[in-house]
Write an enzyme that holds these catalytic residues in place. Structure first.
Site, short mmCIF file in Angstrom:
data_model
loop_
_atom_site.label_atom_id
_atom_site.label_comp_id
_atom_site.label_asym_id
_atom_site.label_seq_id
_atom_site.Cartn_x
_atom_site.Cartn_y
_atom_site.Cartn_z
N LYS A 84 -10.97 0.70 17.50
CA LYS A 84 -9.74 1.15 18.38
C LYS A 84 -9.82 0.77 19.72
O LYS A 84 -9.02 0.31 20.40
CB LYS A 84 -9.71 2.72 18.08
N VAL B 262 -1.14 6.78 4.22
CA VAL B 262 0.06 6.37 5.19
C VAL B 262 1.17 5.75 4.59
O VAL B 262 2.43 5.97 4.93
CB VAL B 262 -0.62 5.36 6.18
N LYS C 278 -6.89 -1.09 11.90
CA LYS C 278 -7.55 -1.47 13.15
C LYS C 278 -8.54 -2.35 12.96
O LYS C 278 -8.90 -3.43 13.90
CB LYS C 278 -8.17 -0.01 13.75
N GLY D 56 0.84 -1.14 -0.04
CA GLY D 56 0.19 0.12 0.07
C GLY D 56 0.84 1.12 -0.01
O GLY D 56 1.72 1.36 0.91
N LEU D 57 0.55 2.12 -1.03
CA LEU D 57 1.33 3.40 -1.15
C LEU D 57 0.30 4.42 -1.18
O LEU D 57 0.30 5.36 -2.03
CB LEU D 57 2.20 3.22 -2.32
N GLY D 58 -0.79 4.56 -0.24
CA GLY D 58 -1.75 5.53 -0.05
C GLY D 58 -1.25 6.63 0.74
O GLY D 58 -0.20 7.07 0.82
N GLU E 28 -14.17 11.33 5.12
CA GLU E 28 -14.04 10.52 3.71
C GLU E 28 -15.46 10.73 2.91
O GLU E 28 -16.21 11.29 3.64
CB GLU E 28 -14.07 9.01 3.86
N1 NAP Z 1 -5.28 7.61 6.60
C1 NAP Z 1 -4.99 7.95 7.85
O1 NAP Z 1 -4.75 8.84 8.14
C2 NAP Z 1 -4.97 6.81 8.57
C3 NAP Z 1 -4.74 6.76 10.12
C4 NAP Z 1 -4.59 5.76 11.03
C5 NAP Z 1 -4.72 4.46 10.39
N2 NAP Z 1 -4.78 4.05 8.94
C6 NAP Z 1 -4.76 2.79 8.50
O2 NAP Z 1 -4.08 2.71 7.43
C7 NAP Z 1 -4.34 1.91 6.53
C8 NAP Z 1 -3.91 2.56 5.35
O3 NAP Z 1 -4.74 3.82 5.01
P1 NAP Z 1 -4.67 4.88 3.96
O4 NAP Z 1 -5.36 6.02 4.36
O5 NAP Z 1 -3.28 5.01 3.62
O6 NAP Z 1 -5.24 4.04 2.72
P2 NAP Z 1 -5.37 4.57 1.12
O7 NAP Z 1 -4.81 6.00 1.06
O8 NAP Z 1 -6.60 4.24 0.71
O9 NAP Z 1 -4.07 3.77 0.59
C9 NAP Z 1 -4.39 2.31 0.20
C10 NAP Z 1 -3.18 1.81 -0.57
O10 NAP Z 1 -3.20 0.25 -1.01
C11 NAP Z 1 -3.46 0.24 -2.25
N3 NAP Z 1 -4.11 -0.95 -2.07
C12 NAP Z 1 -5.50 -1.06 -1.86
N4 NAP Z 1 -5.99 -2.33 -1.83
C13 NAP Z 1 -5.06 -2.91 -2.51
C14 NAP Z 1 -4.95 -4.36 -2.98
N5 NAP Z 1 -6.08 -5.12 -2.93
N6 NAP Z 1 -4.00 -4.86 -3.81
C15 NAP Z 1 -2.89 -4.02 -3.66
N7 NAP Z 1 -2.88 -2.68 -3.36
C16 NAP Z 1 -3.94 -2.18 -2.67
C17 NAP Z 1 -3.66 1.42 -2.91
O11 NAP Z 1 -3.08 1.32 -4.45
P3 NAP Z 1 -3.43 2.32 -5.32
O12 NAP Z 1 -2.54 3.46 -4.76
O13 NAP Z 1 -2.80 1.75 -6.72
O14 NAP Z 1 -4.67 2.72 -5.30
C18 NAP Z 1 -3.12 2.65 -2.02
O15 NAP Z 1 -1.70 2.64 -2.36
C19 NAP Z 1 -5.59 1.55 6.74
O16 NAP Z 1 -5.68 0.41 7.45
C20 NAP Z 1 -6.12 2.50 7.68
O17 NAP Z 1 -7.21 2.30 8.48
C21 NAP Z 1 -4.88 5.49 8.06
#
Ligand code: NAP
Length: 427
Positions: free
Chosen positions: A203, A12, A103, A8-10, A188
């Site tokens: 959590k 976080v 989580k 994952g490269l979103g 979101e």
């Molecule tokens: N965002 C926050 O502030 C935050 C805070 C605390 C915890 N978290 C946790 O951290 C985790 C990541 O969150 P995020 O906000 O970074 O998510 P996000 O921005 O939606 O990024 C998800 C990443 O995973 C990739 N991905 C998703 N499904 C996939 C699959 N089936 N196969 C391959 N790659 C896949 C996506 O690829 P593409 O880039 O190609 O779409 C993207 O790079 C989650 O568990 C979330 O609950 C997030």
């Protein structure tokens, strides 16, 4: 050198890469080894990214990471239940240490994952899974380990805290503050998990697992979100000396664990009442240390990245110095969550009634018949045949309150019950 594979490269994932690059030298000195990102899994290889990578680093084949014998640590940041859970299990079976911020997966499947990790002699770290940049997982495992934790109160969801703060400070309704949170990127496009309380429930389940050393079924946690909170409730709360917060609560009692997420009246002078905007807070009580309160940004790229990278560093250090932190989860018990109907609380009730003689007497009689005693009554005089009536009860069992509300609802002089909110006076 230790090699890392990131799933994952979103939001976080990108934060983690940035921190690993920016603080590379510092991290190397602290860990005692260079950390190299070997591969990163993404969904869409053609997506435009803010970060550039050498050819071959990005992949859309998870096996290139979880089955890669070169990789020491798998960092799961794709989110959601599946395939994240399957990838974590497979990676553990392949002898990889795991760092995750997921989580949902830890709250739902922690027991299986930790057991599997023990069997395979690897670690699972999840500091980023609760309250983003706020350090709470490792403190519960280490710095506070000498304590029996009695209770935890958390503001664990930044989106809802932002909305409630905005409603409160600007006298706005829920829908307007939600729209503003979405505009600023604090909510979101589909905010359901945040505003309906599920996110906070995952959590608090994780925190209670560590604090009480008990596994509970996350589906048995009582969850109520903030969608019914009206600006009128916030105004009345303020008049009575309270602020409304979405609280995640976990208490250890003789009947079992009392774990719940719901909006609550918090006394205005309590430190939790001062946590505003997107900030998260954990307030807990340990038998030796007393009260501990910790606050930080609960989400976002860099705060969550900070928690994830610190986990990566801890695991790297342990690998480098050939040690493994053991959590003794074999000693954790399965536990029931106490039925919400058996929990005692004080309640705020807001009703609309026809302004006619006898209405108060009818309501008071029903409360009396059901063991509900009142701490205060507020009747707003309006030049209107329908007037609001507000009660705060003393401590009462939820089931007794519900019984009386059912009877009150059927009174012909009651127009409707607008809202019922728990009052937490003894935090
Ligand atoms: N965002 C926050 O502030 C935050 C805070 C605390 C915890 N978290 C946790 O951290 C985790 C990541 O969150 P995020 O906000 O970074 O998510 P996000 O921005 O939606 O990024 C998800 C990443 O995973 C990739 N991905 C998703 N499904 C996939 C699959 N089936 N196969 C391959 N790659 C896949 C996506 O690829 P593409 O880039 O190609 O779409 C993207 O790079 C989650 O568990 C979330 O609950 C997030």
């Amino acid at each position: 050198m230790l090699k890392i594979g990131i799933l994952g490269l979103g939001t976080v994932g990108s934060g983690v890469v940035k921190i690993l690059e920016k603080n590379e030298e510092n991290i190397k000195n602290k860990v005692g080894a260079k950390l190299k990102i070997e591969k990163i899994l993404v969904n869409n290889l053609n997506k435009k990214r803010e970060l550039n990578f050498a050819q071959g680093i990005l992949t859309n084949d998870a096996a290139e990471i979880i089955d890669n014998p070169e990789i020491d640590i798998v960092v799961e940041l794709i989110g959601g239940e599946y395939p994240a859970y399957d990838y974590i299990i497979k990676a553990i079976e392949n002898g990889k240490n795991i760092v995750t911020a997921n989580k949902l997966v830890i709250a739902k499947h922690g027991k299986v994952i930790f057991k599997k990790a023990d069997e395979n002699n690897v670690q699972v770290c999840y500091e980023g899974s609760v309250a983003g940049g706020l350090p709470i997982i490792r403190p519960l495992q280490n710095s506070l380990a000498a304590n029996k934790i009695k209770k935890i109160y958390g503001i664990l969801n930044g989106t809802t805290n932002y909305i409630l703060t905005d409603m409160s400070k600007k006298n706005k309704e829920f829908a307007d503050s939600l729209a503003q949170a979405q505009k600023f990127g604090f909510a979101e496009a589909d905010p359901a998990s945040d505003i309906e309380g599920a996110d906070a429930a995952y959590k608090i389940t994780i925190l209670s697992l560590l604090a009480f050393e008990r596994f509970v079924d996350v589906n048995s946690v009582y969850v109520e979100g903030i969608t019914n909170i009206a600006s009128e409730d916030i105004k009345l709360a303020a008049e009575m000396g309270y602020i409304i917060k979405l609280l995640a609560i976990a208490k250890n009692s003789d009947q079992g664990l009392d774990i719940r997420v719901h909006p609550a009246f918090v006394p205005q002078d309590h430190p939790l009442a001062m946590i505003n905007g997107t900030y998260n807070c954990v307030y807990l009580h340990g038998d030796a240390v007393g009260q501990v309160m910790s606050t930080a940004r609960g989400a976002g790229q860099m705060p969550t990245g900070s928690a994830v990278v610190s986990d990566i560093m801890q695991v790297s250090k342990d690998i480098n110095f050939n040690q493994r932190e053991v959590q003794r989860i074999d000693k954790f018990l399965d536990s029931q969550v106490v039925d919400i109907n058996e929990i005692e609380n004080s309640f705020y009730l807001r009703l609309e009634v026809y302004d006619q003689p006898g209405v108060m007497a009818h309501i008071a009689k029903i409360f009396g018949d059901n063991n509900v005693s009142l701490a205060s009554v507020l009747q707003k005089q309006k030049d209107n045949p329908i007037v609001p009536l507000v009660f705060i009860t003393h401590q009462v069992k939820e089931k007794d309150l519900n019984k009386s509300l059912k009877a009150i609802e059927s009174l012909k002089d009651v127009v409707k019950i607008n809202n019922i909110i728990r009052v937490e006076n003894n935090i």
